[in-house]
Design an enzyme around this catalytic site. Structure first.
Site, PDB file in Angstrom:
ATOM      1  N   LYS A  72      -3.220   8.082   3.279  1.00 11.47           N
ATOM      2  CA  LYS A  72      -4.459   7.838   4.038  1.00 11.47           C
ATOM      3  C   LYS A  72      -4.297   8.282   5.487  1.00 11.47           C
ATOM      4  O   LYS A  72      -5.242   8.774   6.101  1.00 11.47           O
ATOM      5  CB  LYS A  72      -4.858   6.355   3.968  1.00 11.47           C
ATOM      6  CG  LYS A  72      -5.333   5.902   2.592  1.00 11.47           C
ATOM      7  CD  LYS A  72      -6.528   6.689   2.078  1.00 11.47           C
ATOM      8  CE  LYS A  72      -7.145   6.051   0.856  1.00 11.47           C
ATOM      9  NZ  LYS A  72      -8.088   6.948   0.148  1.00 11.47           N
ATOM     10  N   TYR A  75       0.841  -1.206   0.000  1.00 12.79           N
ATOM     11  CA  TYR A  75       0.000   0.000   0.000  1.00 12.79           C
ATOM     12  C   TYR A  75       0.882   1.265   0.000  1.00 12.79           C
ATOM     13  O   TYR A  75       0.481   2.320  -0.472  1.00 12.79           O
ATOM     14  CB  TYR A  75      -0.971  -0.033   1.185  1.00 12.79           C
ATOM     15  CG  TYR A  75      -2.224   0.784   0.947  1.00 12.79           C
ATOM     16  CD1 TYR A  75      -3.025   0.558  -0.164  1.00 12.79           C
ATOM     17  CD2 TYR A  75      -2.605   1.788   1.836  1.00 12.79           C
ATOM     18  CE1 TYR A  75      -4.175   1.311  -0.386  1.00 12.79           C
ATOM     19  CE2 TYR A  75      -3.754   2.537   1.622  1.00 12.79           C
ATOM     20  CZ  TYR A  75      -4.531   2.289   0.514  1.00 12.79           C
ATOM     21  OH  TYR A  75      -5.662   3.037   0.307  1.00 12.79           O
TER      22      TYR A  75
HETATM   23  P1  NAD Z   1     -12.525   4.214  -8.174  1.00 10.98           P
HETATM   24  O1  NAD Z   1     -11.385   4.034  -9.122  1.00 10.98           O
HETATM   25  O2  NAD Z   1     -13.858   3.843  -8.650  1.00 10.98           O
HETATM   26  O3  NAD Z   1     -12.574   5.715  -7.647  1.00 10.98           O
HETATM   27  C1  NAD Z   1     -11.432   6.542  -7.556  1.00 10.98           C
HETATM   28  C2  NAD Z   1     -11.824   7.871  -8.152  1.00 10.98           C
HETATM   29  O4  NAD Z   1     -10.766   8.811  -8.017  1.00 10.98           O
HETATM   30  C3  NAD Z   1     -12.138   7.771  -9.646  1.00 10.98           C
HETATM   31  O5  NAD Z   1     -13.430   8.268  -9.905  1.00 10.98           O
HETATM   32  C4  NAD Z   1     -11.106   8.674 -10.279  1.00 10.98           C
HETATM   33  O6  NAD Z   1     -11.588   9.356 -11.424  1.00 10.98           O
HETATM   34  C5  NAD Z   1     -10.847   9.648  -9.149  1.00 10.98           C
HETATM   35  N1  NAD Z   1      -9.621  10.417  -9.344  1.00 10.98           N
HETATM   36  C6  NAD Z   1      -8.338   9.961  -9.365  1.00 10.98           C
HETATM   37  N2  NAD Z   1      -7.515  10.995  -9.627  1.00 10.98           N
HETATM   38  C7  NAD Z   1      -8.295  12.088  -9.770  1.00 10.98           C
HETATM   39  C8  NAD Z   1      -8.035  13.463 -10.053  1.00 10.98           C
HETATM   40  N3  NAD Z   1      -6.791  13.934 -10.226  1.00 10.98           N
HETATM   41  N4  NAD Z   1      -9.081  14.312 -10.121  1.00 10.98           N
HETATM   42  C9  NAD Z   1     -10.346  13.875  -9.941  1.00 10.98           C
HETATM   43  N5  NAD Z   1     -10.657  12.595  -9.674  1.00 10.98           N
HETATM   44  C10 NAD Z   1      -9.629  11.731  -9.594  1.00 10.98           C
HETATM   45  O7  NAD Z   1     -12.123   3.360  -6.867  1.00 10.98           O
HETATM   46  P2  NAD Z   1     -12.726   3.309  -5.393  1.00 10.98           P
HETATM   47  O8  NAD Z   1     -12.111   2.090  -4.814  1.00 10.98           O
HETATM   48  O9  NAD Z   1     -14.191   3.460  -5.400  1.00 10.98           O
HETATM   49  O10 NAD Z   1     -12.027   4.551  -4.701  1.00 10.98           O
HETATM   50  C11 NAD Z   1     -12.697   5.570  -3.987  1.00 10.98           C
HETATM   51  C12 NAD Z   1     -11.948   5.859  -2.691  1.00 10.98           C
HETATM   52  O11 NAD Z   1     -12.088   4.737  -1.821  1.00 10.98           O
HETATM   53  C13 NAD Z   1     -10.446   6.093  -2.846  1.00 10.98           C
HETATM   54  O12 NAD Z   1     -10.046   7.130  -1.984  1.00 10.98           O
HETATM   55  C14 NAD Z   1      -9.856   4.771  -2.362  1.00 10.98           C
HETATM   56  O13 NAD Z   1      -8.539   4.922  -1.870  1.00 10.98           O
HETATM   57  C15 NAD Z   1     -10.823   4.448  -1.265  1.00 10.98           C
HETATM   58  N6  NAD Z   1     -10.804   3.048  -0.805  1.00 10.98           N
HETATM   59  C16 NAD Z   1     -10.864   2.021  -1.691  1.00 10.98           C
HETATM   60  C17 NAD Z   1     -10.854   0.717  -1.230  1.00 10.98           C
HETATM   61  C18 NAD Z   1     -10.920  -0.441  -2.179  1.00 10.98           C
HETATM   62  O14 NAD Z   1     -10.589  -1.561  -1.782  1.00 10.98           O
HETATM   63  N7  NAD Z   1     -11.378  -0.252  -3.417  1.00 10.98           N
HETATM   64  C19 NAD Z   1     -10.802   0.449   0.152  1.00 10.98           C
HETATM   65  C20 NAD Z   1     -10.766   1.527   1.032  1.00 10.98           C
HETATM   66  C21 NAD Z   1     -10.765   2.832   0.552  1.00 10.98           C
END
Ligand code: NAD
Length: 281
Positions: free
Chosen positions: A164, A157
Site C-alpha cells: 500500500k 498487515y
Molecule cells: P474484495 O475482495 O471485494 O475486492 C478485492 C478484489 O481484488 C476482488 O474483486 C478480487 O477479485 C480482486 N483481485 C485479487 N487478485 C486479483 C487478480 N490477480 N486479478 C484481478 N483481480 C484480482 O475486497 P475489498 O475490501 O473491497 O478490496 C478492494 C480494495 O480495497 C483492495 O485494494 C483492498 O486492499 C482495499 N481496502 C480494503 C479495506 C477493507 O477493510 N476491506 C480497507 C482499505 C482498503
C-alpha cells in the site's frame, strides 16, 4: 436519470461480490447517471458479478485478471469499441497470500509472495492507468483504494502494508505524468470493512473494534461512506483534486492516542488481546 455523473462512462475493476467496495462505488456512480464496464478477476466470480452488473445495466462484463495481458488487452479493446472515450476508472484490487498476513513481517515474508503482492496490488494500478489514459477524456479521474497500513504499522498487515505504501507513492507519480493530459489520479484510504479481501487478515475483527472505539466519530466507516466518497472523487465534483490520499475512516488516521470516550472498551480489548498473545507464546 440525472445526476453528478450523467453521461459519464468508466471502468470498475474489482467487484467480487455484493460486499466489495467496488460494488458500493459502482452503485453510487450508477445512481448519478454513469455507464460502466466491469470485470471479474477469475472465472469462479462470474456467477456473482454478472447479476450485479445487470443491476447497474453494465454493457460490458468481462473476465480480466490483473496478471493476464491478453485479458487486459481484450477488456480495453472492448471498452474503446463500445464507449470510445472514458471519463473514470476505479482500481479496487488487492491480493497477498493469507499465510503471510499474520505474525512477524520480518519472518513471514517470502520473495515469491512479496513479488506477487506487489504485482497484483500495485503494478496493476500503474498498468491500468497507462491503458486507460490512452482512451480517457481530459478531466478524467482514476482512483485506487488503499489503507492506513501503508502509512503506519498495523499488526498483521505485513507485506500488504508495504504494497500500500508503494501504491500510495505511485498515485503521486501517476498524477504528475497524467496531469499534463488533464487526468486526475487519487487514492481513498478506507477504514476497515468486512469484505472477501479483508477476511485474509489475521485478527481483522479486532482491528475493526479498535477503529470503532478510537475513531473521532466513534464508529466504523460504512459502505455508504466509501461509496459516496468514491463517486465524488470519480466525478467532476472533485475537479481540482489530484495526487491526493483521501482518508475515509471516520477520522481514525488522525487519532494520536485513544478516544477517551471509549477508553474502558479499548482497555478491555487490550487486556483480552494480551491474554491471547500469552496463550500463543
Ligand atoms: P474484495 O475482495 O471485494 O475486492 C478485492 C478484489 O481484488 C476482488 O474483486 C478480487 O477479485 C480482486 N483481485 C485479487 N487478485 C486479483 C487478480 N490477480 N486479478 C484481478 N483481480 C484480482 O475486497 P475489498 O475490501 O473491497 O478490496 C478492494 C480494495 O480495497 C483492495 O485494494 C483492498 O486492499 C482495499 N481496502 C480494503 C479495506 C477493507 O477493510 N476491506 C480497507 C482499505 C482498503
Amino acid at each position: 436519470m440525472s445526476g453528478f455523473m450523467q453521461g459519464k462512462k468508466g471502468i470498475i475493476i474489482g467487484i467480487a461480490n455484493d460486499m466489495s467496495m467496488a460494488w458500493g462505488i459502482a452503485q453510487s456512480c450508477y445512481a448519478q447517471g454513469a455507464t460502466m464496464a466491469v470485470n471479474y478477476g477469475i472465472e469462479v466470480l462470474e456467477k456473482r458479478v454478472r447479476p450485479l452488473a445487470e443491476q447497474i445495466k453494465a454493457p460490458i462484463v468481462m473476465q480480466c485478471g490483473m496478471q493476464n495481458d491478453a485479458e487486459l488487452d481484450a477488456l480495453f479493446a472492448e471498452v474503446e469499441k463500445q464507449f470510445g472515450k472514458i471519463d473514470f476508472m476505479l482500481h479496487a484490487v488487492g491480493f497477498s497470500d493469507k499465510k503471510e498476513l499474520s505474525g512477524l513481517y520480518v519472518e513471514n515474508t517470502t520473495r515469491e509472495n512479496f513479488k506477487n503482492t506487489m504485482d497484483i496490488s500495485v503494478y496493476s494500478f500503474t498498468d491500468l492507468c497507462r491503458r486507460a489514459s490512452k482512451i480517457a477524456n481530459p478531466g478524467a479521474s482514476f482512483l485506487t483504494l488503499t489503507y492506513l497500513g501503508g502509512e503506519t504499522y498495523i499488526p498483521n498487515y505485513n507485506v500488504m502494508g508495504v504494497a500500500k505504501a508503494a501504491l500510495d507513492c505511485s498515485v503521486k507519480y501517476l498524477a504528475s505524468d497524467l496531469g499534463v493530459k488533464g487526468i486526475r489520479v487519487n487514492a481513498i484510504s478506507a477504514g476497515p470493512i468486512k469484505t472477501l479481501a479483508a477476511s485474509g487478515i489475521d485478527d481483522f475483527k479486532l482491528m475493526m473494534k479498535w477503529n470503532e472505539y478510537n475513531s473521532f466519530l466513534g464508529r466504523n466507516m460504512t459502505m455508504e461512506d466509501v461509496s459516496k466518497s468514491g463517486m465524488f472523487m470519480l466525478s467532476d465534483l472533485a475537479s481540482g483534486i489530484t495526487g491526493e490520499l483521501l482518508h475515509v475512516d471516520c477520522g481514525y488516521h488522525a487519532q494520536g492516542m485513544v478516544n477517551l470516550n471509549h477508553i474502558k472498551e479499548s482497555g478491555d480489548m487490550l487486556h483480552e488481546y494480551a491474554g491471547r498473545l500469552e496463550n500463543k507464546a
